[in-house]
Design a protein around this motif. Structure first.
Motif: not given
Length: 186
Positions: A68-70, A160-162, A57-58
């Motif tokens: 959610v990126m994946a 900036p936040v993963i 997530g980012i």
């Protein structure tokens, strides 16, 4: 030499690993957001239950992921192993003699990329039996590298936040170290 599965091997579809450490639990097969509904539909077609959890997530602030990126499709065993689409029960065999994939032609992009784990330079999964037998420098992995590049492009972000999702899944002996839920990467 082109990549091909080693005779009777289905290891990459069975064994899951802890990543990036045990506290995150065992990971599932990477599923891109646009693949998620298709995977659920394929599971319904095959009368299977699948568990898809977030994976990456980012956010632009540190109060939790906003996108959610994946995702990740978890294995069917309590310890996270064995892809739900791996046919271990019918007695059928794949062309290389291992267990067949029920959705091989429609498999996720991450499965199409395997065993490539990086593209510059091309690196192969050292746990793959083919890679163990043929080294880490096969040059005829264009399809696999192309799939991995697609994943990398889709995962690109300026946020900036993963965040990484801890699955809470793993071997019984490791349960005390495994967490569940979103964890901000440092």
């Amino acid at each position: 030499m082109d990549f091909s599965c080693v005779q009777d091997c289905s290891q990459c579809c069975i064994e899951r690993e802890y990543y990036p450490s045990k506290k995150f639990g065992k990971i599932g097969v990477l599923i891109m957001p646009e693949e998620r509904e298709r995977i659920h539909a394929l599971a319904k077609t095959h009368d299977l239950d699948v568990t898809i959890l977030p994976r990456i997530g980012i956010s632009y602030e540190s109060d939790g992921p906003t996108e959610v990126m994946a995702y990740q499709m978890m294995g069917i065993e309590e310890n996270g192993n064995t892809c739900p689409f791996l046919d271990t029960e019918s007695g059928k065999k794949s062309p290389h003699g291992g267990f067949p994939c029920m959705i091989y032609e429609q498999r996720p992009l991450a499965c199409k990329a395997y065993p490539v784990s990086d593209t510059d330079p091309i690196k192969l999964d050292p746990k793959c039996k083919f890679c163990q037998n043929h080294g880490n420098t096969s040059s005829n992995l264009a399809n696999e590298a192309e799939a991995l590049i697609k994943i990398k492009v889709r995962m690109s972000t300026d946020a900036p936040v993963i965040w990484r999702y801890a699955t809470g899944v793993g071997d019984e002996v490791d349960r005390s170290a495994i967490q569940k839920g979103w964890i901000m990467e440092s």
